[in-house]
Scaffold this motif. Structure first.
Motif, mmCIF file in Angstrom:
data_model
loop_
_atom_site.group_PDB
_atom_site.id
_atom_site.type_symbol
_atom_site.label_atom_id
_atom_site.label_comp_id
_atom_site.label_asym_id
_atom_site.label_seq_id
_atom_site.Cartn_x
_atom_site.Cartn_y
_atom_site.Cartn_z
ATOM 1 N N VAL A 42 0.901 -1.080 0.047
ATOM 2 C CA VAL A 42 0.034 0.006 0.060
ATOM 3 C C VAL A 42 0.758 1.359 0.134
ATOM 4 C CG1 VAL A 42 -2.104 1.136 0.948
ATOM 5 C CG2 VAL A 42 -1.531 -1.282 1.362
ATOM 6 N N LEU A 44 1.245 5.314 0.301
ATOM 7 C CA LEU A 44 0.554 6.498 0.711
ATOM 8 C C LEU A 44 1.432 7.852 0.587
ATOM 9 C CD1 LEU A 44 0.370 3.960 2.999
ATOM 10 C CD2 LEU A 44 -1.156 5.862 3.915
ATOM 11 N N LEU A 52 -8.207 5.597 1.897
ATOM 12 C CA LEU A 52 -7.553 4.601 2.492
ATOM 13 C C LEU A 52 -8.691 3.476 2.922
ATOM 14 C CD1 LEU A 52 -4.820 2.937 3.867
ATOM 15 C CD2 LEU A 52 -5.798 3.631 5.886
ATOM 16 N N ALA A 56 -9.124 0.029 0.561
ATOM 17 C CA ALA A 56 -8.964 -1.409 0.880
ATOM 18 C C ALA A 56 -10.152 -2.069 0.612
ATOM 19 C CB ALA A 56 -8.528 -1.066 2.693
ATOM 20 N N PHE A 80 3.255 -0.871 4.273
ATOM 21 C CA PHE A 80 2.548 0.307 4.036
ATOM 22 C C PHE A 80 3.822 1.252 3.562
ATOM 23 C CE2 PHE A 80 -0.145 -1.642 6.526
ATOM 24 C CZ PHE A 80 -1.373 -1.339 5.891
ATOM 25 N N THR A 103 -3.380 7.369 -2.506
ATOM 26 C CA THR A 103 -3.245 6.032 -2.203
ATOM 27 C C THR A 103 -3.234 4.892 -3.116
ATOM 28 O OG1 THR A 103 -4.398 6.745 0.116
ATOM 29 C CG2 THR A 103 -3.671 4.482 0.108
ATOM 30 N N TRP A 105 -2.827 0.529 -4.230
ATOM 31 C CA TRP A 105 -2.518 -0.713 -4.034
ATOM 32 C C TRP A 105 -1.768 -1.765 -5.195
ATOM 33 C CZ3 TRP A 105 -6.137 2.106 -1.661
ATOM 34 C CH2 TRP A 105 -6.331 2.277 -0.342
ATOM 35 N N LEU A 163 -2.325 1.869 10.853
ATOM 36 C CA LEU A 163 -2.614 1.194 9.278
ATOM 37 C C LEU A 163 -2.860 -0.462 9.205
ATOM 38 C CD1 LEU A 163 -0.125 3.487 7.399
ATOM 39 C CD2 LEU A 163 -2.805 3.615 7.324
ATOM 40 N N HIS A 167 -6.231 -1.837 8.161
ATOM 41 C CA HIS A 167 -6.222 -2.562 7.075
ATOM 42 C C HIS A 167 -6.612 -3.938 7.094
ATOM 43 C CE1 HIS A 167 -4.748 -3.581 2.841
ATOM 44 N NE2 HIS A 167 -4.866 -2.445 2.484
#
Lengths: 229, 408
Positions: A42, A44, A52, A56, A80, A103, A105, A163, A167
């Motif tokens: 992830v 950021l 987020l 997610a 992260f 953000t 992924w 986080l 998450h």
């Protein structure tokens, strides 16, 4: 330990074991023991809660069945990293970008074979910034769908620890079909969560070792049950 | 790409020198901090820049940006000043020699590193323009060295434009996707050149202290608008940092070249000045006997030829007094063969002749490579205007100092 505390720890131990059973492994005896063959990255630019929280859930919902399966068996491990998703575009395109581009992924990847450009980024560090007590993520057009509540206990957490707990909660709730990617959600931050409040069948509860090697288990998050209109 | 929008500060950039109407080149080296003696590494660096500047000015407009105060707030400088005030509050700095100051600097690096909060008051003073007497003393000593070396500006580093405010520069970089600045207490701020394959580079630490890269950018960004090419000079150890800065500046719309100068080994060891290793190799130790034997002009030229051409682009060999002496002799012969490099100020036509020779050699690089210029001086090719080139290298393109308008 007084009898109330003892009962509470027993209850937390059940929740802890229940998650390990879902993963398909024994509960880890230390936080470091959660072995992961599969990792999600992830990236950021900043802590952006709407990006987020929505991202997610959407990321987890979009995973193919075999990917979701492999990630589950790896305790839905995520790393992260500070970075700017815009600058990753050409080299390791993100699977999903959320929150006005802030953000992203990537993955899941085999843990030993993370893509090169992500090595240019830095692990998230720093303290948890002051957070609003309640953040709402409305979805749906009619506004009639009731909010689910996600409680997070934030005392003594660093940003990275916050986080991790948030998450896991979001990803696992979605993978287990207990939270919809587009369901209205109210995020509630409290210093500590009342373990008794999580007794009446939460949809999900995240229990793990207390930070800093303190004895016992701690309840980090819990998600209110699904409402059946 | 549009150029960045930060306006130059009221004091303005240093005046450009050289050929008007040519490309506008901003020569921006990392400065040698006035905290230590000048060593062969620093001399190679300064004399390479001197050559680059003078030779490039024969065919382009060159603005030379070199201001010690820009970096005064960094730990290397303000941390040293803070250390001296704590441990030597009553030292008579105006009486110290370069070597004495070098010993104090080595001691500072051996001492325990204080947290940023402890040195922050000194950082603020430095950023407000205050100079500690130890650095004022060194700048005076260096000015004497620069005169001895025949450097184009003996007051090098004392003046220059004010840097743009930190927040303005960071805001601009964030808007251009060149900076990651999380609003997270205790997290660093990073320069982001990951699009060019370079790792995130801290510019403001977790403790809130900015490092030299941010000072450099605060100085450069307001000047980009008036220049076509930025030449960033630095030593080899700082390569990745400067590649990062180059990416940032390119993304802001200017062309950038890196000019790298290696460190010079002394007795087979390349080490930082903070570790010592400069003893017996400071200007004071080198110059005296050679000037006595060959005179100041041959010393100046010989030192340039040795450090730039003799040690070459990579400086694989150690600095050697024996070789320096050999090059001083060679310089003496070269000056004699070309009428001692001529007398008086060069005419515009003579300077143009050098420019016409050097511009094609510079080619796409855009600036004259000092190594190439130094080797041209020893060329036997009749096409090379060696006498005029010697005039350029020894500074005969410039008006006598006393008559020149002060810059900045």
């Amino acid at each position: 330990m007084n009898p109330t505390d003892h009962r509470r720890q027993e209850r937390l131990a059940e929740l802890f074991a229940e998650r390990s059973a879902w993963v398909g492994r024994q509960p880890p005896s230390t936080p470091a023991e959660e072995t992961a063959e599969t990792t999600v990255l992830v990236v950021l630019r900043d802590l952006d809660l709407p990006g987020l929280v929505d991202g997610a859930r959407e990321f987890a919902a979009r995973l193919a069945e075999d990917e979701a399966e492999a990630w589950r068996r790896s305790w839905t491990r995520a790393r992260f990293l500070f970075g700017n998703p815009a600058n990753l575009a050409g080299r390791s395109p993100a699977r999903l970008v959320a929150g006005r581009g802030g953000t992203a992924w990537l993955g899941p990847f085999p843990s030993g074979r993370l893509p090169g450009p992500t090595r240019l980024l830095k692990p998230v560090s720093g303290e948890l910034p002051p957070l609003p007590e309640v953040v709402e993520f409305p979805h749906g057009e009619d506004g009639t769908t009731p909010y689910r509540e996600l409680h997070v206990g934030i005392r003594d957490l660093t940003l990275a620890e916050y986080l991790v707990h948030l998450h896991h909660t979001l990803a696992e709730s979605v993978l287990r079909g207990r939270l919809g990617a587009g369901e209205p959600l109210r995020l509630i931050h409290r210093p500590d969560l009342d373990a008794d409040a999580a007794r009446t069948g939460p949809a999900y509860a995240r229990v793990h070792y207390a930070p800093g090697g303190a004895p016992g288990l701690r309840l980090y998050t819990w998600l209110s049950p699904e409402t059946h209109p | 790409m549009t150029p960045p929008t930060l306006a130059p500060t009221p004091s303005g950039p240093p005046a450009a020198e050289g050929r008007a109407g040519g490309r506008r080149i901003l020569l921006a080296p990392v400065t040698v901090s006035p905290t230590k003696p000048l060593t062969p590494t620093h001399l190679k660096y300064l004399l390479s820049l001197d050559l680059l500047h003078r030779a490039t000015a024969t065919f382009s407009e060159v603005t030379f940006l070199y201001r010690h105060a820009t970096y005064a707030g960094s730990r290397q400088v303000a941390g040293f000043w803070d250390h001296l005030d704590r441990h030597h509050p009553d030292l008579a700095y105006e009486a110290l020699g370069e070597e004495d100051i070098g010993e104090l600097y080595s001691a500072y690096h051996r001492a325990e590193r204080l947290p940023y909060a402890a040195i922050e008051p000194m950082v603020r003073r430095a950023e407000d323009g205050w100079t500690h007497p130890v650095s004022a003393r060194l700048l005076d000593l260096w000015e004497g060295h620069y005169r001895l070396l025949g450097l184009f500006d003996p007051e090098l580093g004392r003046t220059g434009p004010e840097p743009a405010p930190e927040a303005e520069v960071l805001d601009l970089l964030v808007r251009r996707d060149l900076c990651v600045r999380p609003a997270v207490p205790g997290a660093p701020v990073f320069l982001d050149a990951t699009a060019a394959g370079l790792p995130l580079r801290v510019v403001v630490g977790a403790d809130g202290q900015a490092n030299y890269l941010l000072y450099l950018l605060r100085e450069l960004v307001p000047l980009l608008d008036g220049h076509d090419l930025v030449v960033l000079a630095h030593d080899t150890e700082l390569r990745t940092d400067y590649q990062t800065v180059a990416h940032v500046l390119r993304a802001l719309g200017v062309e950038v070249r890196l000019f790298e100068v290696p460190r010079v080994a002394v007795n087979g060891v390349v080490q930082s000045t903070r570790a010592g290793g400069w003893r017996d190799h400071t200007m004071g130790a080198l110059a005296g006997p050679l000037i006595e034997e060959f005179g100041p002009d041959a010393f100046r030229l010989g030192l340039r030829l040795y450090l730039v051409a003799g040690l070459g682009r990579t400086a694989r060999e150690s600095f050697s007094l024996r070789h320096l002496r050999r090059w001083a002799r060679r310089a003496s012969a070269l000056l004699a063969a070309h009428g001692d490099g001529g007398q008086g100020r060069m005419t515009a036509a003579e300077v143009d002749a050098v420019g016409r020779h050097l511009a094609p050699l510079a080619g796409r690089r855009g600036y004259a490579d000092p190594y190439q210029v130094a080797t041209e001086l020893m060329s036997r090719d009749p096409e090379v205007p060696v006498a005029e080139l010697l005039g350029v290298v020894t500074g005969r393109t410039e008006a006598p100092r006393a008559l020149r308008e002060r810059v900045g």
